[in-house]
Scaffold this active site. Structure first.
Site, short mmCIF file in Angstrom:
data_model
loop_
_atom_site.label_atom_id
_atom_site.label_comp_id
_atom_site.label_asym_id
_atom_site.label_seq_id
_atom_site.Cartn_x
_atom_site.Cartn_y
_atom_site.Cartn_z
N PRO A 126 0.81 -1.23 0.00
CA PRO A 126 0.00 0.00 0.00
C PRO A 126 0.83 1.27 0.00
O PRO A 126 0.44 2.27 -0.59
CB PRO A 126 -0.83 -0.14 1.29
CG PRO A 126 -0.99 -1.61 1.45
CD PRO A 126 0.31 -2.20 1.00
N THR A 184 -1.88 -9.08 -9.48
CA THR A 184 -2.53 -9.80 -10.56
C THR A 184 -2.52 -11.30 -10.26
O THR A 184 -1.49 -11.86 -9.88
CB THR A 184 -1.82 -9.53 -11.89
OG1 THR A 184 -1.92 -8.15 -12.21
CG2 THR A 184 -2.44 -10.35 -13.01
N GLN A 362 -13.94 7.76 -31.31
CA GLN A 362 -14.35 8.95 -32.06
C GLN A 362 -14.87 8.58 -33.44
O GLN A 362 -15.82 9.19 -33.95
CB GLN A 362 -13.17 9.92 -32.17
CG GLN A 362 -13.55 11.32 -32.63
CD GLN A 362 -14.31 12.08 -31.54
OE1 GLN A 362 -14.21 11.75 -30.36
NE2 GLN A 362 -15.08 13.08 -31.95
N GLU A 389 3.79 -2.60 -14.14
CA GLU A 389 5.16 -2.87 -14.58
C GLU A 389 5.98 -1.58 -14.76
O GLU A 389 6.89 -1.50 -15.57
CB GLU A 389 5.17 -3.67 -15.89
CG GLU A 389 4.52 -5.03 -15.81
CD GLU A 389 5.41 -6.08 -15.18
OE1 GLU A 389 6.54 -5.74 -14.80
OE2 GLU A 389 4.97 -7.22 -15.05
#
Length: 404
Positions: A126, A184, A362, A389
């Site tokens: 953290p 992850t 767009q 990363e």
């Protein structure tokens, strides 16, 4: 740079699988926050889990350029799935290939490379993200009076709001306590490489790396992050509470953790750059086909210069990013330094991908903004490539240092 016939064949096989098995389901996985275990097994059978791992350890025995090709194709099918595959290949497999001993390679690298295990990498805390040297991890040997967990009288962190990680060697074991964040595959993985401190006074040279099975008592998924995108890949906050592992799960020697962690990130950055190109290409190709099919002012909107030029610019940026990636990967395959080149590839590719996804949205106008079409999902998925990363700012710092 020209690909070999074998590289083209591998790329085409993974592309066929990704377009048939990932792309049609990615939107549903995103809505359901679903981790597609069955599809991961299909990718494992293709060899995607162990691209660079030697054949004697269960891998495909290929190179980083091929890994970049594979990750681009998986990401073009689904960004979240490519992230889980990328982390297992590098840093997890890469660390074990370089620093693991024979027993560790047999016990952990082989099943990882064969897809029987999914890997996680526990570095971030953290309070410690880009500054990996600020970890609060400790690891003291047996008999020095150290007690695992927070100091006496200090409350244990709740919900990971305070980053405290400690590890104690007790005879033939280490006991880990604390918190790791933004991990992850922290829930769906079977083994994690955890970075912890063994000598606070030594600073960066006091960090060590450990192999921790995720089913070990004391390894707890405290929270799954509610993310902007990549919902098919879990990102977890991990709480270690008296997590006891054998001493032989130490990777390399004590004090090598910082070198181990940062050395693997070089290859990981090539992988994230390749992911970025895959997602950008997927958005671009969808927008290109839409522009050719959609008519306005008497013809396809692709014929309108504003649209055609926009897509031409996207195609150029995608190809430029791909060439940066292939160059960095080729240097790594040749055993040459590529820290600067990998940082350049990740920086350019990740920022390019957001621009291309925005341009694709767009091109579709209002349709690009709604969930009935895939572009808003890809846009959300690709945004994190500028963060994990190593953030874009960190990549610029690395490039600056290389230029000094």
């Amino acid at each position: 740079m020209l690909l070999t016939p074998d590289q083209e064949a591998i790329r085409d096989a993974v592309r066929e699988f990704a377009q048939a098995e990932l792309w049609p389901h990615a939107a549903q996985w995103d809505r359901d926050h679903h981790f597609p275990k069955d599809v991961h097994q299909g990718l494992a059978q293709l060899g995607a889990y162990g691209i660079c791992v030697p054949e004697e350890h269960g891998g495909a025995g290929l190179d980083y350029l091929t890994l970049a090709l594979v990750l681009e194709e998986i990401a073009a099918g689904d960004g979240g799935t490519s992230t889980a595959i990328s982390v297992t290949n590098c840093p997890v497999n890469a660390i074990l290939m370089r620093y693991g001993n024979a027993q560790q390679k047999k016990q952990w690298l082989e099943p990882l490379a064969q897809g029987r295990m999914l890997g996680a990498f526990c570095l971030t805390e953290p309070q410690a993200g880009s500054d990996a040297s600020s970890l609060r991890t400790t690891a003291r040997k047996d008999g020095d009076g150290f007690t695992a967990g927070p100091p006496q009288g200090e409350a244990r962190p709740l919900g990971g709001q305070r980053g405290h990680v400690s590890a104690e060697r007790g005879g033939d074991h280490y006991i880990i306590d604390g918190t790791k964040q933004f991990i992850t595959s922290g829930r769906n993985g079977q083994v994690a490489i955890v970075i912890a401190m063994t000598d606070k006074a030594a600073g960066k040279k006091g960090m060590s790396a450990f192999l921790v099975p995720t089913d070990a008592p004391g390894y707890t998924v405290a929270r799954l992050e509610d993310k902007l995108g990549q919902h098919s890949s879990d990102t977890a906050l991990i709480q270690f509470d008296g997590c006891r592992i054998p001493a032989e799960n130490l990777i390399g020697a004590e004090g090598e953790g910082y070198k181990i962690a940062l050395g693997a990130l070089e290859g990981g950055r090539i992988g994230i750059a390749a992911q970025s190109v895959g997602m950008a290409r997927s958005a671009f190709e969808f927008a290109l086909q839409y522009a050719k099919d959609r008519t306005a002012f008497g013809g396809p909107i692709f014929d309108q210069q504003a649209v055609g030029y926009r897509l031409a610019d996207c195609a150029t940026q995608i190809e430029a990013a791909r060439q940066l990636i292939w160059h960095a990967a080729s240097l790594r395959d040749a055993g040459r330094p590529c820290l600067k080149e990998a940082a350049m590839a990740k920086l350019f590719a990740s920022e390019m991908a957001e621009r291309v996804c925005s341009a694709a949205i767009q091109t579709l106008g209002g349709y690009g903004y709604v969930k009935d079409f895939p572009l808003e999902r890809i846009y959300r998925d690709v945004r994190v490539c500028q963060i994990y990363e190593g953030t874009s700012d960190i990549q610029k710092l690395l490039i600056q240092r290389a230029l000094a």
